[in-house]
Design an enzyme around this catalytic site. Structure first.
Site, PDB file in Angstrom:
ATOM      1  CG  ASN A 198     -38.591  21.817  -0.584  1.00 32.63           C
ATOM      2  OD1 ASN A 198     -38.413  20.608  -0.674  1.00 32.63           O
ATOM      3  ND2 ASN A 198     -38.266  22.657  -1.531  1.00 32.63           N
TER       4      ASN A 198
ATOM      5  CE  LYS B 273     -38.773  12.075 -20.280  1.00 28.36           C
ATOM      6  NZ  LYS B 273     -37.503  12.660 -19.958  1.00 28.36           N
TER       7      LYS B 273
HETATM    8  C1  F6R Z   1     -36.587  12.949 -16.179  1.00 28.87           C
HETATM    9  C2  F6R Z   1     -36.271  14.115 -15.400  1.00 28.87           C
HETATM   10  C3  F6R Z   1     -35.182  14.004 -14.399  1.00 28.87           C
HETATM   11  C4  F6R Z   1     -34.401  15.327 -14.317  1.00 28.87           C
HETATM   12  C5  F6R Z   1     -33.388  15.255 -13.164  1.00 28.87           C
HETATM   13  C6  F6R Z   1     -32.564  16.514 -13.083  1.00 28.87           C
HETATM   14  O1  F6R Z   1     -37.629  13.212 -17.074  1.00 28.87           O
HETATM   15  O2  F6R Z   1     -36.882  15.142 -15.521  1.00 28.87           O
HETATM   16  O3  F6R Z   1     -34.329  12.934 -14.671  1.00 28.87           O
HETATM   17  O4  F6R Z   1     -33.763  15.547 -15.533  1.00 28.87           O
HETATM   18  O5  F6R Z   1     -34.053  15.064 -11.955  1.00 28.87           O
HETATM   19  O6  F6R Z   1     -33.368  17.626 -12.851  1.00 28.87           O
HETATM   20  P1  F6R Z   1     -32.875  19.081 -13.171  1.00 28.87           P
HETATM   21  O7  F6R Z   1     -32.660  19.172 -14.638  1.00 28.87           O
HETATM   22  O8  F6R Z   1     -33.961  19.973 -12.691  1.00 28.87           O
HETATM   23  O9  F6R Z   1     -31.587  19.273 -12.412  1.00 28.87           O
END
Ligand code: F6R
Length: 611
Positions: A103, A487
């Site tokens: 990954n 969304k």
């Molecule tokens: C949209 C969504 C993404 C995350 C973004 C950041 O629904 O989930 O836009 O908000 O990829 O991810 P995190 O919050 O995990 O850093």
């Protein structure tokens, strides 16, 4: 982005790997594969297929078609090379003895590949990961750990690796650098995985590997090493949530389940943090002196977490009279930000592993700023590298489109703003206490909004075939619209844009014509008249207007809009926390009616660990 699971024990491994991968599929789902050591075959058996995990599971008859008790598995979100059987992981060395799941991204894979080709090593895939398998074999002289260690000296980039060697079938090797890897401890078995959800059915005792660490897993134990190959003792953490939290529990989609879980998630995020009429953060690392000296706040995040920051900017600046800048993490690290010792950088991230946010955090620290993070996943990289962490306690979020993480991030950021305002004396005690009372009422009020979902479902059924949607609003409503728009587009594939309403007339209003769908967001009381003027403007040009406002303004809005969704009245700063539920539900129902794969939208993955 890509899920890894590895198991060594006494049970048949293939069904365990498939089960683990099914819980990691949210991280990537364009192909999947496993490598198992088979005594019968006297070597590794590798099976991998393009497409969803189900395709692999069918080929393996649910795992029954493979024999063996040690193996590694992978679910992929393609970076190097299109999704295909050959590009799927595990990637194997030329002899077939060494299998690797990965990954991350090997940044110098082109140079390494050229080096190996020069030595006569043939390549079959387009992946950067195959370079790792071939390189380890190049260094392999009978000691697999040594070969991995030597390879790591040459590899640049971000990686979590799971490695299985046919000559050492009583062990697995796990490696971690800038991508998550946890180790699960069992009785007679052990696991490695990208995320605890893959192992929680079997064990709650986990270790979060640190950057640069390697681990050797056998049936009887796990030994970790630091990047100098010195043994390290790791603290075992006990996961305190139940497996049901990561299951659909009768809901058709994780996204819907997580939307409906928001009131409870807010209770977890808020209630322990209000004590005796004050905001209370346990083990909070920012003392009052620091808060008083703070000259500026930067909020850095990606996607929905960035949208939380946009709401936060309006709330914090109003409450604190201190400047707040909100930056996309991917931009922040290259924009030469102006930070001082007194600048607080707030990093917001559900996963705590988003590579852009992680890089921004490191840049902020390098420049001398203090970093506070708001994170959901306990023990994640961002949480561990921050000076101060506030967890959102939303529980596991599985749907790719975030909902409950967004809501809890927002609640925690708002509480933080309130705490700062109290310390700085920029809020009257009466307003402070009244706002805290509203925080306590928020989960219940959100329940009433969610209970109105039939209306949203009906509206979605009327408008699901539109090809373009605008979200307009001012101030907090604009910030909320950014998230509503994201969304909708990410799960329904409808083009949509969020605009500050006042900006429409500077160009974009030319796109409004008969039947254009406009979401008019008018929850902010002090800007309601302005919001109404913009509704009139778009109506005059033929738009169909769906509005979101407060109960007290329903009637006024209904005079112009085609339909009105309402939220209970509350203090200004919490309006987006209620209004967003209508937008999440609308996106959900539209995607449902369009037959979209809601929990696994095309081209996306939950945890974005590439730049
Ligand atoms: C949209 C969504 C993404 C995350 C973004 C950041 O629904 O989930 O836009 O908000 O990829 O991810 P995190 O919050 O995990 O850093």
């Amino acid at each position: 982005m890509c899920g890894i699971v590895g198991y060594i024990g006494k049970e048949q491994v293939a069904p365990i790997l498939l089960e683990g991968l099914s819980r990691l599929e949210y991280r990537g789902y364009d192909s999947a594969g496993v490598a198992v050591y088979s005594e019968k075959e006297g070597g590794l058996v590798v099976k991998k297929t393009k497409g969803r995990l189900q395709v692999l599971s069918d080929v393996l008859q649910g795992g029954a078609a493979l024999d063996g008790t040690v193996g590694i598995g992978h679910t992929r979100w393609a970076t190097h090379g299109a999704p295909s059987d050959v590009n799927s992981h595990p990637q194997v060395s030329r002899s077939g003895r060494i299998a690797v799941v990965h990954n991350g991204i090997i940044e110098n894979y082109v140079e390494l590949k050229a080096f190996l080709i020069d030595k006569g090593v043939p390549f079959v895939s387009e992946t950067d990961t195959e370079v790792v398998a071939q390189l380890v074999e190049y260094f392999y002289k009978g000691d697999i750990l040594q070969a991995v260690y030597e390879s790591l000296h040459l590899i640049e980039g971000a990686y979590a690796l799971g490695i299985l060697c046919a000559d050492a079938p009583d062990q697995l090797i796990a490696v971690r650098k800038d991508n998550p890897m946890i180790l699960g401890y069992g009785d007679g078995f052990n696991f490695m995985a990208s995320d605890v959800t893959a192992v929680i059915k079997y064990t709650r005792d986990v270790v979060y590997m640190d950057n640069g660490e390697l681990a050797i897993l056998t049936r009887d134990g796990i030994q970790c090493y630091n990047s100098m190959m010195q043994p390290v003792e790791k603290e075992i953490s006990r996961v305190d949530w139940e497996i049901d939290a990561a299951e659909k529990g009768g809901y058709e989609h994780f996204m819907f389940k997580e939307i409906m879980e928001q009131p409870d998630a807010l209770r977890h995020a808020i209630f322990p943090r209000i004590r005796d009429g004050e905001v209370f953060f346990e083990n909070f690392g920012l003392d009052e002196d620091y808060i008083r000296r703070m000259d500026k706040i930067y909020i850095v995040a990606c996607g929905s977490s960035y949208h939380v920051g946009m709401v936060g900017k309006y709330n914090i600046e109003r409450l604190l009279r201190r400047p707040v800048e909100v930056a996309l993490a991917s931009e922040f690290r290259y924009m030469d930000p102006i930070l001082t010792d007194h600048t607080l950088v707030i990093v917001i991230s559900q996963s705590g592993e988003t590579l852009d946010s992680m890089a921004a955090l490191r840049e902020a620290k390098r420049l001398g700023a203090t970093v506070l993070s708001i994170v959901n996943v306990v023990g994640s990289s961002i949480a561990r590298e921050s000076d101060v962490v506030l967890y959102t306690w939303a529980g596991p979020e599985i749907a790719v489109a975030t909902t409950k993480a967004y809501s809890t991030q927002l609640a925690v950021l708002d509480l933080l703003a309130l705490h700062f305002a109290r310390v700085l004396g920029t809020i009257e005690l009466g307003e402070y206490r009244a706002t805290l009372d509203e925080f306590l009422l928020l989960p219940g009020k959100l329940e009433t909004v969610l209970a109105d979902r039939d209306q949203v479902q009906y509206l979605a059924s009327q408008y699901f075939n539109h090809s373009s949607v605008f979200f307009i609003g001012r101030n907090l409503d604009y910030a909320m619209g950014l998230e509503g728009s994201l969304k909708l587009k990410e799960i329904s594939y409808i083009h949509s844009e969020a605009y500050a309403s006042g900006e429409l007339k500077h160009g974009t209003i030319s796109l409004i014509e008969d039947g254009t769908l406009v979401f008019a967001l008018g929850t902010c009381g002090r800007l309601f008249e302005k919001a109404m003027s913009n509704v009139v403007e778009v109506k005059a040009r033929g738009a169909d207007v769906l509005a979101v406002t407060t109960e007290s303004r329903r009637e006024a809005m209904a005079r112009t809009a085609d339909a009105v969704m309402t939220i209970p009245d509350t203090c200004d700063m919490l309006l987006p926390s209620l209004g967003i539920a209508h937008l999440q539900l609308f996106a959900y129902y539209v995607a449902l009616m369009r037959g979209c794969d809601i929990d696994k939208p095309r081209n996306l993955a939950k945890s974005v660990t590439v730049e």
